[in-house]
Write a protein that holds these residues in place. Structure first.
Motif, PDB file in Angstrom:
ATOM      1  N   PHE A 167     -68.960  31.563  79.051  1.00 33.37           N
ATOM      2  CA  PHE A 167     -70.268  31.196  79.588  1.00 33.37           C
ATOM      3  C   PHE A 167     -70.326  29.757  80.049  1.00 33.37           C
ATOM      4  CE2 PHE A 167     -71.163  34.581  76.432  1.00 33.37           C
ATOM      5  CZ  PHE A 167     -71.420  35.576  77.353  1.00 33.37           C
ATOM      6  N   SER A 168     -69.343  29.351  80.805  1.00 31.64           N
ATOM      7  CA  SER A 168     -69.361  28.027  81.404  1.00 31.64           C
ATOM      8  C   SER A 168     -70.352  28.045  82.555  1.00 31.64           C
ATOM      9  CB  SER A 168     -67.958  27.665  81.913  1.00 31.64           C
ATOM     10  OG  SER A 168     -67.970  26.432  82.574  1.00 31.64           O
ATOM     11  N   GLU A 169     -71.355  27.204  82.469  1.00 37.61           N
ATOM     12  CA  GLU A 169     -72.371  27.167  83.515  1.00 37.61           C
ATOM     13  C   GLU A 169     -72.128  25.998  84.449  1.00 37.61           C
ATOM     14  OE1 GLU A 169     -76.419  27.784  82.413  1.00 37.61           O
ATOM     15  OE2 GLU A 169     -75.828  28.892  80.610  1.00 37.61           O
ATOM     16  N   ASP A 170     -72.453  26.208  85.683  1.00 40.55           N
ATOM     17  CA  ASP A 170     -72.330  25.176  86.706  1.00 40.55           C
ATOM     18  C   ASP A 170     -73.360  24.086  86.412  1.00 40.55           C
ATOM     19  OD1 ASP A 170     -72.290  23.618  88.969  1.00 40.55           O
ATOM     20  OD2 ASP A 170     -72.693  25.254  90.362  1.00 40.55           O
ATOM     21  N   PHE A 178     -52.609  43.397  84.703  1.00 38.90           N
ATOM     22  CA  PHE A 178     -53.629  42.488  85.216  1.00 38.90           C
ATOM     23  C   PHE A 178     -54.485  41.962  84.073  1.00 38.90           C
ATOM     24  CE2 PHE A 178     -52.688  44.543  89.220  1.00 38.90           C
ATOM     25  CZ  PHE A 178     -52.949  43.561  90.163  1.00 38.90           C
ATOM     26  N   TYR A 179     -54.669  40.641  84.044  1.00 42.76           N
ATOM     27  CA  TYR A 179     -55.574  39.975  83.109  1.00 42.76           C
ATOM     28  C   TYR A 179     -56.525  39.117  83.928  1.00 42.76           C
ATOM     29  CZ  TYR A 179     -52.135  41.235  79.573  1.00 42.76           C
ATOM     30  OH  TYR A 179     -51.279  41.923  78.761  1.00 42.76           O
ATOM     31  N   TRP A 180     -57.673  38.817  83.374  1.00 40.90           N
ATOM     32  CA  TRP A 180     -58.678  38.031  84.088  1.00 40.90           C
ATOM     33  C   TRP A 180     -58.692  36.597  83.590  1.00 40.90           C
ATOM     34  CZ3 TRP A 180     -58.315  42.583  85.647  1.00 40.90           C
ATOM     35  CH2 TRP A 180     -59.122  43.116  86.639  1.00 40.90           C
ATOM     36  N   SER A 181     -58.967  35.665  84.492  1.00 41.10           N
ATOM     37  CA  SER A 181     -59.193  34.275  84.086  1.00 41.10           C
ATOM     38  C   SER A 181     -60.680  34.018  83.934  1.00 41.10           C
ATOM     39  CB  SER A 181     -58.607  33.307  85.112  1.00 41.10           C
ATOM     40  OG  SER A 181     -59.243  33.486  86.363  1.00 41.10           O
ATOM     41  N   ASP A 182     -61.487  34.805  84.590  1.00 42.65           N
ATOM     42  CA  ASP A 182     -62.932  34.693  84.416  1.00 42.65           C
ATOM     43  C   ASP A 182     -63.586  35.976  84.909  1.00 42.65           C
ATOM     44  OD1 ASP A 182     -64.390  34.348  87.162  1.00 42.65           O
ATOM     45  OD2 ASP A 182     -62.682  32.996  87.311  1.00 42.65           O
ATOM     46  N   GLU A 183     -64.791  36.182  84.460  1.00 49.14           N
ATOM     47  CA  GLU A 183     -65.578  37.317  84.921  1.00 49.14           C
ATOM     48  C   GLU A 183     -67.047  36.943  84.818  1.00 49.14           C
ATOM     49  OE1 GLU A 183     -66.500  39.541  86.854  1.00 49.14           O
ATOM     50  OE2 GLU A 183     -65.220  41.196  86.223  1.00 49.14           O
ATOM     51  N   ARG A 184     -67.793  37.395  85.763  1.00 45.14           N
ATOM     52  CA  ARG A 184     -69.239  37.207  85.713  1.00 45.14           C
ATOM     53  C   ARG A 184     -69.824  38.248  84.763  1.00 45.14           C
ATOM     54  NH1 ARG A 184     -68.691  36.875  91.974  1.00 45.14           N
ATOM     55  NH2 ARG A 184     -68.409  34.636  92.206  1.00 45.14           N
ATOM     56  N   CYS A 185     -70.868  37.888  84.083  1.00 44.12           N
ATOM     57  CA  CYS A 185     -71.479  38.793  83.112  1.00 44.12           C
ATOM     58  C   CYS A 185     -72.407  39.771  83.817  1.00 44.12           C
ATOM     59  CB  CYS A 185     -72.207  37.997  82.037  1.00 44.12           C
ATOM     60  SG  CYS A 185     -71.067  37.060  81.017  1.00 44.12           S
ATOM     61  N   VAL A 186     -71.787  40.628  84.603  1.00 42.34           N
ATOM     62  CA  VAL A 186     -72.484  41.696  85.328  1.00 42.34           C
ATOM     63  C   VAL A 186     -71.696  42.979  85.088  1.00 42.34           C
ATOM     64  CG1 VAL A 186     -73.422  40.132  87.096  1.00 42.34           C
ATOM     65  CG2 VAL A 186     -71.212  41.219  87.471  1.00 42.34           C
ATOM     66  N   PRO A 187     -72.298  44.150  85.278  1.00 43.33           N
ATOM     67  CA  PRO A 187     -71.552  45.396  85.102  1.00 43.33           C
ATOM     68  C   PRO A 187     -70.332  45.452  86.029  1.00 43.33           C
ATOM     69  CG  PRO A 187     -73.907  45.832  85.277  1.00 43.33           C
ATOM     70  CD  PRO A 187     -73.713  44.382  85.613  1.00 43.33           C
ATOM     71  N   CYS A 201     -67.847  40.540  78.887  1.00 42.72           N
ATOM     72  CA  CYS A 201     -68.734  39.539  78.284  1.00 42.72           C
ATOM     73  C   CYS A 201     -69.278  40.002  76.941  1.00 42.72           C
ATOM     74  CB  CYS A 201     -69.877  39.206  79.231  1.00 42.72           C
ATOM     75  SG  CYS A 201     -69.313  38.402  80.749  1.00 42.72           S
ATOM     76  N   ASP A 202     -69.577  41.288  76.823  1.00 40.71           N
ATOM     77  CA  ASP A 202     -70.169  41.783  75.578  1.00 40.71           C
ATOM     78  C   ASP A 202     -69.177  41.814  74.414  1.00 40.71           C
ATOM     79  OD1 ASP A 202     -68.682  43.854  76.676  1.00 40.71           O
ATOM     80  OD2 ASP A 202     -70.168  45.403  76.268  1.00 40.71           O
ATOM     81  N   GLU A 203     -67.868  41.719  74.682  1.00 37.13           N
ATOM     82  CA  GLU A 203     -66.866  41.686  73.622  1.00 37.13           C
ATOM     83  C   GLU A 203     -66.640  40.274  73.090  1.00 37.13           C
ATOM     84  OE1 GLU A 203     -63.338  43.406  75.236  1.00 37.13           O
ATOM     85  OE2 GLU A 203     -64.210  45.409  75.363  1.00 37.13           O
TER      86      GLU A 203
END
Length: 120
Positions: free
Chosen positions: A108-111, A20-29, A58-60
């Motif tokens: 960090f693409s913002e809406d 499994f790989y991610w296409s996006d993730e929110r910067c939350v724990p 996100c921290d990486e």
């Protein structure tokens, strides 16, 4: 879809060869209710073990993840959701992130419309 795949199609899949790989993730724990990783863990991994899971952190930063994705060469299956505003993989309509070079990961693409309360 993930829940159906893990329940109805579970016997048809050799989970020990699934990565499994991610296409996006929110910067939350990872255990935050808004985490995409948590959503997938709850839907798929309660009773199944994948070969490997590579969550986006996100921290990486994006360089480490872009290298990891580049090393695999190709993905066999991509599952993307779509937001009510038409965004997918945190790429929002009208966002400057859509102008990134092909193959470049965007972080960090913002809406631009301010409708998503989680950047990235």
């Amino acid at each position: 879809m993930l829940r159906a795949l893990s329940v109805e199609g579970a016997q048809e899949i050799d989970w020990l060869v699934v990565n499994f790989y991610w296409s996006d993730e929110r910067c939350v724990p990872p255990n935050d209710p808004d985490s995409n990783e948590l959503l997938v863990r709850q839907a798929c991994w309660k009773s199944r073990a994948a070969n490997a899971v590579y969550p986006m952190r996100c921290d990486e930063g994006l360089d480490a993840y872009q290298l990891r994705i580049g090393e695999i060469g190709q993905l066999d299956l991509v599952h993307l959701g779509m937001g009510a505003d038409g965004h997918t993989a945190s790429l929002f309509p009208g966002s400057p992130a859509l102008d990134a070079d092909p193959g470049q990961l965007v972080t960090f693409s913002e809406d631009p419309n301010g409708l998503s309360n989680h950047p990235g």
